[in-house]
Design a protein around this motif. Structure first.
Motif, short mmCIF file in Angstrom:
data_model
loop_
_atom_site.label_atom_id
_atom_site.label_comp_id
_atom_site.label_asym_id
_atom_site.label_seq_id
_atom_site.Cartn_x
_atom_site.Cartn_y
_atom_site.Cartn_z
N GLU A 218 0.84 -1.20 0.00
CA GLU A 218 0.00 0.00 0.00
C GLU A 218 0.87 1.26 0.00
N LYS A 219 1.98 1.21 0.73
CA LYS A 219 2.90 2.36 0.73
C LYS A 219 3.48 2.59 -0.66
N ARG A 220 3.88 1.50 -1.32
CA ARG A 220 4.44 1.62 -2.68
C ARG A 220 3.37 2.11 -3.65
N HIS A 221 2.15 1.64 -3.47
CA HIS A 221 1.04 2.06 -4.34
C HIS A 221 0.86 3.57 -4.25
N GLU A 222 0.90 4.10 -3.02
CA GLU A 222 0.73 5.53 -2.84
C GLU A 222 1.95 6.30 -3.35
N ALA A 223 3.13 5.70 -3.26
CA ALA A 223 4.33 6.36 -3.77
C ALA A 223 4.25 6.55 -5.28
N VAL A 224 3.75 5.53 -5.98
CA VAL A 224 3.57 5.65 -7.42
C VAL A 224 2.50 6.70 -7.72
N PHE A 225 1.42 6.69 -6.96
CA PHE A 225 0.34 7.66 -7.17
C PHE A 225 0.83 9.08 -6.93
N ASN A 226 1.61 9.28 -5.86
CA ASN A 226 2.12 10.62 -5.56
C ASN A 226 3.10 11.09 -6.62
N ALA A 227 3.90 10.17 -7.15
CA ALA A 227 4.82 10.54 -8.23
C ALA A 227 4.04 10.97 -9.46
N TRP A 228 2.95 10.26 -9.73
CA TRP A 228 2.09 10.62 -10.86
C TRP A 228 1.45 11.99 -10.64
N LYS A 229 0.95 12.22 -9.43
CA LYS A 229 0.31 13.50 -9.11
C LYS A 229 1.29 14.66 -9.24
N SER A 230 2.57 14.38 -9.00
CA SER A 230 3.57 15.45 -9.10
C SER A 230 3.86 15.85 -10.54
N GLY A 231 3.30 15.11 -11.50
CA GLY A 231 3.46 15.45 -12.89
C GLY A 231 4.38 14.54 -13.67
N ILE A 232 4.97 13.54 -13.01
CA ILE A 232 5.87 12.62 -13.70
C ILE A 232 5.04 11.66 -14.56
N ARG A 233 5.44 11.49 -15.81
CA ARG A 233 4.71 10.60 -16.71
C ARG A 233 5.61 9.52 -17.33
N ASP A 234 6.88 9.77 -17.46
CA ASP A 234 7.78 8.76 -18.01
C ASP A 234 7.88 7.59 -17.03
N ILE A 235 7.73 6.37 -17.53
CA ILE A 235 7.67 5.20 -16.65
C ILE A 235 8.99 4.98 -15.90
N ASP A 236 10.12 5.27 -16.56
CA ASP A 236 11.41 5.13 -15.88
C ASP A 236 11.53 6.13 -14.73
N ASP A 237 11.10 7.35 -14.98
CA ASP A 237 11.15 8.38 -13.92
C ASP A 237 10.18 8.04 -12.79
N LEU A 238 9.03 7.51 -13.16
CA LEU A 238 8.07 7.10 -12.12
C LEU A 238 8.68 6.03 -11.22
N SER A 239 9.34 5.05 -11.83
CA SER A 239 9.91 3.97 -11.03
C SER A 239 11.02 4.48 -10.12
N GLN A 240 11.84 5.43 -10.61
CA GLN A 240 12.90 5.98 -9.79
C GLN A 240 12.32 6.74 -8.59
N ALA A 241 11.26 7.49 -8.84
CA ALA A 241 10.65 8.27 -7.76
C ALA A 241 9.96 7.36 -6.74
N ALA A 242 9.25 6.35 -7.23
CA ALA A 242 8.49 5.48 -6.34
C ALA A 242 9.40 4.57 -5.52
#
Length: 272
Positions: A218-242
């Motif tokens: 659940e923590k990882r799920h929210e980390a991906v969601f928060n990265a998306w909300k911050s405006g990140i769209r590239d999947i590699d960048d999303l994974s690095q942020a999450a």
């Protein structure tokens, strides 16, 4: 016997009526084996779960165990496959030379291995008994469509839902992260005494491990969601942020798990 103990009929009993035979398989590290389970007691009806043997060594170990089961006067009434992944389904042609028994599995798994007249489709809520012990079937499709778990008073044969060592992947191609988290919660609600996983040692504190898995996912799920909300769209960048808290995680696995979370968030309607 103390200097030369017999090798045959060696039994690893994780719980009452739950014997484990670790078979070497090409599975995901750190695991090196898949746990084949033999339910029931010597001399009674037995069910074999996930005979995953394919290599010479694995088939030899399985053959030795089958011989000891039959020598005990037991009857093998069925073979069950928890799911269709290759590290859980062995060489069926070779195994059929060791013993004959109908295959019980979900529709998805039976479709993958091919139907036979004696096969039985297992569904959520089904039950079967062995020597008075009732086992209930649970569908847990998050890790793999059609994956099944089996619960009794002894514990839960939990397939690839948790592992004491390592982690469980939810493949982006076929997995369902939302369902996976729900599966974990359902297993926890059963309050099992033990978990008998598909890989690695028996889990002696299921509530603690399942709670850890749920909170982590659940923590990882929210980390991906928060990265998306911050405006990140590239999947590699999303994974690095999450996965900023686990920089040493394998980059391909981080990428695939991020895809699984993104797919789940989209299906949940939280992102577009």
């Amino acid at each position: 016997m103390s200097t030369a103990p017999p090798r045959k009929n060696v039994r690893i009993e994780f719980g009452p009526g739950v014997e484990c035979l670790p078979l070497p398989t090409e599975t995901l590290p750190p695991s090196t084996h898949t746990n084949c389970y033999i339910l029931g007691i010597p001399g009674g009806e037995r069910i074999i779960i996930d005979p995953a043997a394919k290599c010479v060594d694995g088939l030899g170990q399985l053959q030795e165990k089958i011989h000891s089961i039959l020598d005990d006067g037991s009857t093998i009434v069925a073979t069950i496959f928890t799911h269709r992944h290759g590290d859980h389904i062995g060489d069926l042609d070779a195994i059929s030379l060791l013993y004959q028994a109908p295959i019980w599995a979900s529709n998805e798994t039976l479709a993958a291995i091919g139907h036979r007249d004696s096969n039985r489709t297992l569904r959520d809520g089904d039950c079967f008994k062995l020597d008075g012990v009732e086992w209930e079937v649970f569908e847990t499709p998050g890790h793999c469509p059609g994956q099944l778990a089996f619960a009794s008073e002894a514990g839960i044969v939990s397939a690839d839902n948790v592992a004491q060592v390592g982690t469980i992947l939810v493949p982006s191609g076929e997995g369902d992260m939302t369902a996976y988290i729900s599966d974990l919660k359902r297993l926890k609600d059963c309050k099992p005494r033990l978990l008998f996983p598909g890989h690695g040692p028996v889990v002696t504190n299921p509530e603690k491990l399942l709670t850890h898995y749920i909170q982590h996912r659940e923590k990882r799920h929210e980390a991906v969601f928060n990265a998306w909300k911050s405006g990140i769209r590239d999947i590699d960048d999303l994974s690095q942020a999450a996965y900023a808290d686990t920089p040493d995680a394998h980059p391909m696995l981080k990428l695939d798990q991020t895809k699984s979370h993104v797919k789940a968030l989209r299906n949940e309607g939280r992102i577009v």
